[in-house]
Design an enzyme around this catalytic site. Structure first.
Site, PDB file in Angstrom:
ATOM      1  N   TYR A   1       1.124  -1.150   0.039  1.00 11.94           N
ATOM      2  CA  TYR A   1       0.083  -0.103  -0.110  1.00 11.94           C
ATOM      3  C   TYR A   1       0.797   1.264   0.136  1.00 11.94           C
ATOM      4  O   TYR A   1       0.315   2.415   0.086  1.00 11.94           O
ATOM      5  CB  TYR A   1      -1.019   0.003   1.179  1.00 11.94           C
TER       6      TYR A   1
ATOM      7  N   LYS B   1       4.023 -14.029   5.753  1.00 17.34           N
ATOM      8  CA  LYS B   1       4.227 -14.879   4.748  1.00 17.34           C
ATOM      9  C   LYS B   1       5.751 -15.195   4.490  1.00 17.34           C
ATOM     10  O   LYS B   1       5.931 -14.909   3.281  1.00 17.34           O
ATOM     11  CB  LYS B   1       3.527 -14.809   3.251  1.00 17.34           C
TER      12      LYS B   1
ATOM     13  N   ASP C   1      -1.951 -17.387   4.978  1.00 17.92           N
ATOM     14  CA  ASP C   1      -2.823 -18.090   4.025  1.00 17.92           C
ATOM     15  C   ASP C   1      -3.605 -19.277   4.963  1.00 17.92           C
ATOM     16  O   ASP C   1      -4.862 -19.305   4.912  1.00 17.92           O
ATOM     17  CB  ASP C   1      -2.258 -18.670   2.659  1.00 17.92           C
TER      18      ASP C   1
ATOM     19  N   ASP D   1      -5.904  -5.747   5.757  1.00 20.98           N
ATOM     20  CA  ASP D   1      -6.982  -5.407   5.051  1.00 20.98           C
ATOM     21  C   ASP D   1      -7.776  -6.546   4.602  1.00 20.98           C
ATOM     22  O   ASP D   1      -9.220  -6.596   4.720  1.00 20.98           O
ATOM     23  CB  ASP D   1      -6.506  -4.610   3.756  1.00 20.98           C
TER      24      ASP D   1
ATOM     25  N   ASP E   1     -11.725  -8.236   6.306  1.00 26.19           N
ATOM     26  CA  ASP E   1     -12.869  -8.588   5.403  1.00 26.19           C
ATOM     27  C   ASP E   1     -13.360 -10.128   5.715  1.00 26.19           C
ATOM     28  O   ASP E   1     -14.536 -10.187   5.758  1.00 26.19           O
ATOM     29  CB  ASP E   1     -12.644  -8.314   4.038  1.00 26.19           C
TER      30      ASP E   1
END
Ligand code: GGG
Length: 326
Positions: free
Chosen positions: A121, A167, A199, A223, A227
């Site tokens: 970002y 990750k 993941d 982010d 969600d």
């Protein structure tokens, strides 16, 4: 004392849910706010060529805090710079399953502590030749340490376990640094924590969220995972957030502009009102913040409810019910 609040509704349903939060805050007689509204987003860009006008930046910079609604297509030009304007380094995103709602996972009580300044970002993208694009992912020791310190402190103060999401088996250098730095913060404090590949964590959060509490994550992961958590508690209409800096802060729902329902007056105002409750906490009005959360919880449990939660009530009707509860 009067708190000066910048109010930036932004796009789509931001125009509908932001006034709802202001109405609720105005109903709290023990706290004095002065609200000043400013434009940002797709509509103002179409009109003026600029998604985030200088006067909006200045208003957010000078205010004691900002309430922001939603960003649409111009999200990268609006919400990312606004977070910089208020100096935010941490995005707190609680995901809670409320009683009475048909949550996929009713025992969910998670808080994502999302790094808010870097990762992908950072916005360093380029097209190096026709059909070939790149994005530079920035992870620094300084920002990783700051978010980890914030996350461990938040977990201790609020009684949560800590998981560090990463990750590092693939992004060895960037997430390797994030993971090593966050682990060092935990070890320095003698704190207990877990680490999880993001993941696999996504799957485990769906299957058994009750095993997790605070999740410290890099920017994009925070982010996305928040969600995902919205999906298991009943939808994006329920998740608030606080963008916290050293001296300033911005409060916004996790949801975006929802163009599919914008203008219909049926957006769920809960996430925005709960963001306003986080603003009350931020100013030290813990009792008032708790009162707003209790009012929202009560309305979520007994109605009226907006269509995303299976009801047929309008944004205004839900807001009026929350004000009545207060
Ligand atoms: N109110 C949140 C919002 O407008 N979200 C749109 C979006 O794309 N946000 C990206 C982000 O939160 O970093």
């Amino acid at each position: 004392m009067t708190h000066e609040i910048a109010v930036i509704p932004g796009d789509g349903i931001g125009q509908e849910v932001t006034p709802a939060a202001v109405e609720v805050l105005e109903a709290i007689e023990t706290v004095d706010f002065e609200f000043t509204e400013a434009d940002a987003g797709d509509a103002v860009k179409a009109e003026t060529g600029e998604a985030l006008p200088q006067e909006t930046r200045d208003l957010a910079a000078d205010a004691d805090a900002t309430l922001f609604g939603a960003a649409g297509e111009t999200a990268a030009d609006v919400i990312l710079p606004l977070r910089q304007v208020v100096g935010s380094f941490a995005n707190i995103r609680p995901a809670v399953a409320y009683p009475g709602l048909d949550a996929l996972q009713p025992d969910t009580d998670l808080v994502f502590i999302r790094e808010n300044t870097e990762g992908v970002y950072k916005g360093i993208e380029s097209e190096i030749t026709d059909g070939v694009t790149t994005c530079t992912r920035v992870i620094t020791e300084e920002a990783s340490e700051k978010i980890a310190e914030f996350g461990f402190d938040y977990a201790k103060q609020n009684g949560y376990d800590v998981t560090i999401a990463h990750k590092a088996n693939v992004m060895r250098t960037t997430d390797g640094l994030f993971l090593d730095t966050a682990e060092a913060v935990g070890q320095d404090r003698g704190a207990e924590y877990d680490t999880a590949l993001m993941d696999a964590l996504a799957m485990h959060l769906v299957q058994r969220p009750e095993e997790y509490g605070v999740v410290i994550c890099p920017n994009l992961a925070g982010d996305m995972l928040s969600d995902l958590a919205a999906g298991i508690v009943g939808g994006l209409g329920l998740l608030p957030s606080a963008n916290v800096g050293e001296e300033n802060a911005l409060f916004e729902p996790v949801h975006g502009s929802a163009p599919d329902i914008a203008g219909e007056g049926v957006a769920n105002p809960s996430a925005m009102i709960l963001s306003a409750a986080m603003m009350l906490d931020h100013f030290g009005y813990d009792e008032e913040g708790d009162r707003v959360r209790a009012a929202v919880e009560s309305v979520l449990e007994s109605g009226p409810r907006t269509p995303d939660l299976g009801g047929d009530a309008s944004t205004d009707a839900v807001t009026a019910a929350v004000v009545d509860e207060l």
